[in-house]
Structures are given as C-alpha cells and as structure tokens.
Design a protein around this motif. Structure first.
Motif, PDB file in Angstrom:
ATOM      1  N   ASN A  87      59.205  -3.322  52.227  1.00  0.00           N
ATOM      2  CA  ASN A  87      58.708  -3.855  53.486  1.00  0.00           C
ATOM      3  C   ASN A  87      57.205  -3.664  53.650  1.00  0.00           C
ATOM      4  O   ASN A  87      56.692  -3.714  54.754  1.00  0.00           O
ATOM      5  CB  ASN A  87      59.466  -3.204  54.654  1.00  0.00           C
ATOM      6  CG  ASN A  87      59.500  -4.093  55.867  1.00  0.00           C
ATOM      7  OD1 ASN A  87      59.386  -5.308  55.759  1.00  0.00           O
ATOM      8  ND2 ASN A  87      59.657  -3.493  57.025  1.00  0.00           N
ATOM      9  N   ASP A  88      56.506  -3.472  52.558  1.00  0.00           N
ATOM     10  CA  ASP A  88      55.055  -3.353  52.600  1.00  0.00           C
ATOM     11  C   ASP A  88      54.466  -4.688  53.069  1.00  0.00           C
ATOM     12  O   ASP A  88      54.926  -5.754  52.670  1.00  0.00           O
ATOM     13  CB  ASP A  88      54.541  -3.000  51.202  1.00  0.00           C
ATOM     14  CG  ASP A  88      53.047  -2.789  51.165  1.00  0.00           C
ATOM     15  OD1 ASP A  88      52.553  -2.044  52.025  1.00  0.00           O
ATOM     16  OD2 ASP A  88      52.394  -3.367  50.282  1.00  0.00           O
ATOM     17  N   GLU A  89      53.469  -4.639  53.939  1.00  0.00           N
ATOM     18  CA  GLU A  89      52.914  -5.860  54.541  1.00  0.00           C
ATOM     19  C   GLU A  89      52.447  -6.857  53.474  1.00  0.00           C
ATOM     20  O   GLU A  89      52.693  -8.056  53.583  1.00  0.00           O
ATOM     21  CB  GLU A  89      51.761  -5.506  55.474  1.00  0.00           C
ATOM     22  CG  GLU A  89      51.225  -6.701  56.239  1.00  0.00           C
ATOM     23  CD  GLU A  89      50.132  -6.324  57.222  1.00  0.00           C
ATOM     24  OE1 GLU A  89      49.316  -7.211  57.512  1.00  0.00           O
ATOM     25  OE2 GLU A  89      50.106  -5.176  57.689  1.00  0.00           O
ATOM     26  N   LYS A  90      51.800  -6.360  52.451  1.00  0.00           N
ATOM     27  CA  LYS A  90      51.315  -7.219  51.370  1.00  0.00           C
ATOM     28  C   LYS A  90      52.478  -7.904  50.643  1.00  0.00           C
ATOM     29  O   LYS A  90      52.437  -9.093  50.352  1.00  0.00           O
ATOM     30  CB  LYS A  90      50.493  -6.395  50.383  1.00  0.00           C
ATOM     31  CG  LYS A  90      49.967  -7.162  49.221  1.00  0.00           C
ATOM     32  CD  LYS A  90      49.250  -6.238  48.239  1.00  0.00           C
ATOM     33  CE  LYS A  90      49.010  -6.960  46.938  1.00  0.00           C
ATOM     34  NZ  LYS A  90      48.693  -6.018  45.866  1.00  0.00           N
ATOM     35  N   VAL A  92      55.542  -8.443  51.851  1.00  0.00           N
ATOM     36  CA  VAL A  92      56.213  -9.373  52.749  1.00  0.00           C
ATOM     37  C   VAL A  92      55.456 -10.698  52.778  1.00  0.00           C
ATOM     38  O   VAL A  92      56.049 -11.780  52.730  1.00  0.00           O
ATOM     39  CB  VAL A  92      56.348  -8.780  54.175  1.00  0.00           C
ATOM     40  CG1 VAL A  92      56.822  -9.819  55.167  1.00  0.00           C
ATOM     41  CG2 VAL A  92      57.296  -7.592  54.163  1.00  0.00           C
ATOM     42  N   GLU A  93      54.142 -10.610  52.836  1.00  0.00           N
ATOM     43  CA  GLU A  93      53.310 -11.820  52.820  1.00  0.00           C
ATOM     44  C   GLU A  93      53.500 -12.579  51.505  1.00  0.00           C
ATOM     45  O   GLU A  93      53.649 -13.804  51.498  1.00  0.00           O
ATOM     46  CB  GLU A  93      51.846 -11.417  53.001  1.00  0.00           C
ATOM     47  CG  GLU A  93      50.904 -12.579  53.171  1.00  0.00           C
ATOM     48  CD  GLU A  93      49.472 -12.116  53.425  1.00  0.00           C
ATOM     49  OE1 GLU A  93      48.590 -12.984  53.369  1.00  0.00           O
ATOM     50  OE2 GLU A  93      49.244 -10.926  53.677  1.00  0.00           O
ATOM     51  N   GLU A 149      52.886  -6.259  71.174  1.00  0.00           N
ATOM     52  CA  GLU A 149      52.157  -6.326  69.918  1.00  0.00           C
ATOM     53  C   GLU A 149      51.440  -7.666  69.860  1.00  0.00           C
ATOM     54  O   GLU A 149      52.031  -8.705  70.116  1.00  0.00           O
ATOM     55  CB  GLU A 149      53.123  -6.180  68.741  1.00  0.00           C
ATOM     56  CG  GLU A 149      52.412  -6.056  67.424  1.00  0.00           C
ATOM     57  CD  GLU A 149      53.361  -5.701  66.303  1.00  0.00           C
ATOM     58  OE1 GLU A 149      53.308  -6.379  65.276  1.00  0.00           O
ATOM     59  OE2 GLU A 149      54.158  -4.762  66.461  1.00  0.00           O
ATOM     60  N   ALA A 154      48.500 -12.061  63.258  1.00  0.00           N
ATOM     61  CA  ALA A 154      49.448 -11.598  62.251  1.00  0.00           C
ATOM     62  C   ALA A 154      49.329 -12.425  60.980  1.00  0.00           C
ATOM     63  O   ALA A 154      49.130 -13.632  61.023  1.00  0.00           O
ATOM     64  CB  ALA A 154      50.871 -11.685  62.794  1.00  0.00           C
ATOM     65  N   LYS A 155      49.452 -11.757  59.856  1.00  0.00           N
ATOM     66  CA  LYS A 155      49.393 -12.442  58.569  1.00  0.00           C
ATOM     67  C   LYS A 155      50.740 -13.027  58.195  1.00  0.00           C
ATOM     68  O   LYS A 155      50.829 -13.927  57.386  1.00  0.00           O
ATOM     69  CB  LYS A 155      48.948 -11.466  57.484  1.00  0.00           C
ATOM     70  CG  LYS A 155      47.536 -10.982  57.674  1.00  0.00           C
ATOM     71  CD  LYS A 155      47.159 -10.005  56.591  1.00  0.00           C
ATOM     72  CE  LYS A 155      45.773  -9.449  56.850  1.00  0.00           C
ATOM     73  NZ  LYS A 155      45.423  -8.411  55.896  1.00  0.00           N
ATOM     74  N   THR A 156      51.806 -12.479  58.756  1.00  0.00           N
ATOM     75  CA  THR A 156      53.150 -12.957  58.449  1.00  0.00           C
ATOM     76  C   THR A 156      53.878 -13.266  59.748  1.00  0.00           C
ATOM     77  O   THR A 156      53.458 -12.873  60.827  1.00  0.00           O
ATOM     78  CB  THR A 156      53.958 -11.888  57.684  1.00  0.00           C
ATOM     79  OG1 THR A 156      54.187 -10.786  58.550  1.00  0.00           O
ATOM     80  CG2 THR A 156      53.219 -11.428  56.443  1.00  0.00           C
ATOM     81  N   GLN A 158      56.939 -12.196  60.098  1.00  0.00           N
ATOM     82  CA  GLN A 158      58.058 -11.271  60.009  1.00  0.00           C
ATOM     83  C   GLN A 158      58.501 -10.747  61.365  1.00  0.00           C
ATOM     84  O   GLN A 158      59.680 -10.690  61.644  1.00  0.00           O
ATOM     85  CB  GLN A 158      57.681 -10.104  59.107  1.00  0.00           C
ATOM     86  CG  GLN A 158      58.781  -9.063  59.025  1.00  0.00           C
ATOM     87  CD  GLN A 158      58.356  -7.852  58.225  1.00  0.00           C
ATOM     88  OE1 GLN A 158      57.195  -7.716  57.911  1.00  0.00           O
ATOM     89  NE2 GLN A 158      59.295  -6.996  57.935  1.00  0.00           N
ATOM     90  N   ASP A 159      57.560 -10.343  62.210  1.00  0.00           N
ATOM     91  CA  ASP A 159      57.941  -9.687  63.455  1.00  0.00           C
ATOM     92  C   ASP A 159      57.822 -10.581  64.682  1.00  0.00           C
ATOM     93  O   ASP A 159      57.890 -10.118  65.792  1.00  0.00           O
ATOM     94  CB  ASP A 159      57.086  -8.435  63.665  1.00  0.00           C
ATOM     95  CG  ASP A 159      57.365  -7.401  62.602  1.00  0.00           C
ATOM     96  OD1 ASP A 159      58.523  -7.328  62.171  1.00  0.00           O
ATOM     97  OD2 ASP A 159      56.436  -6.700  62.198  1.00  0.00           O
TER      98      ASP A 159
END
Length: 164
Positions: A87-90, A92-93, A149, A154-156, A158-159
C-alpha cells in the motif's frame, strides 16, 4: 464527611475504569474493522488481475499457435509480475497506471481470440466488459471516503469516494 469523600473517589474510580474499558474495546473494534476493510479493498483491487491471469492460462492451454496472441499474453504476464502488492503511495500510483495498460492489452488479447475463433460458431464471445463485470460481482461494492482530507492534490484516487 470522610465517608462522602470516599464515595466520590469510588464513583470516580469506577467511572474512570469504565471509560478506559470502553476506550480499549473501541480501539480493538476499530482495529478489526480496519483489518477487514483492508482485506476487502485488497481483494477487490486484485481479483481482476487473478481473472486475467486465469484466462491467459486458459488461452495458453488452447495452443492456438498465434504469435501475436502469445506475445500479448506474455506481455500481460510481465506487467502483472511487475506489480508490487503493498500500500505504498508510489506503488499504488504505479498499480493504477499499470491497470490501464493491462486492461487495454487484455482487450487486445480477447479481440485476437475472437478473430481466431469466429468460424467456430460460438454463440457469444467473451469481452473485457464481461470479465470486468464478473470481477465487480465477485469483489462486491464498497463505498469509501476519507473525511477531513484534502484530495484536490491527490496523486491517486485510492482514498476518494467511489465504488470499488
């Protein structure tokens, strides 16, 4: 007077004990709900990849002797093998970018398969929408949303709130 003071301390003691017990139970329940949510989201994210791998295995086993189909299947397998499942942001992107490539490449595979089997009088050909719908049925729907938030930068996705 001493008796009343002891009663008040006793009352405060039981109040504090009950408060801490409720807080600990809430923490435990939140942990379990978070774990369940994480497992569900993880399953929903990767169920489509599992279906793609399974269908590629089936197409490989048919031995259709088509170089482009074999090349595209190998390309899909390579893309899937390159996905980091954390689940690391990088990561996930990167997963979201790879999913777009995978879906397009798998559409190409299914179209090639349809062309190769068009003379076999199949009543209905499998298309990507069928595979995607099936993965959504298996994975189920879950509304997600993170409050307080800022998702404008956001880059993704996901949330952000959407159906998974």
């Amino acid at each position: 007077m001493d008796f009343e003071e002891n009663l008040l301390k006793l009352e405060e003691h039981f109040y504090q004990e009950g408060f801490e017990e409720g807080q600990n139970e809430n923490l435990h329940n939140n942990f379990m709900e978070g774990k369940q949510f994480g497992l569900q989201v993880g399953f929903q994210r990767y169920v489509l990849l599992g279906q793609i791998v399974g269908l590629c295995d089936i197409l490989d086993s048919l031995d259709l002797q088509n170089i482009m189909l074999t090349k595209n299947i190998a390309s899909v397998r390579k893309l899937i093998d390159g996905i980091e499942m954390n689940n690391d942001e990088k990561n996930v992107e990167q997963l979201e970018k790879t999913l777009v490539k995978l879906k397009n490449k798998f559409r190409t595979i299914l179209l090639s398969f349809q062309r190769l089997t068009k003379d076999r009088k199949l009543k209905k050909h499998l298309n990507f929408d069928d595979v995607d719908d099936l993965s959504r049925m298996i994975g189920g729907k879950m509304q997600t949303f993170v409050e307080d938030e800022d998702v404008s930068e956001a880059k993704t996705t996901q949330d952000q709130m959407h159906e998974w």
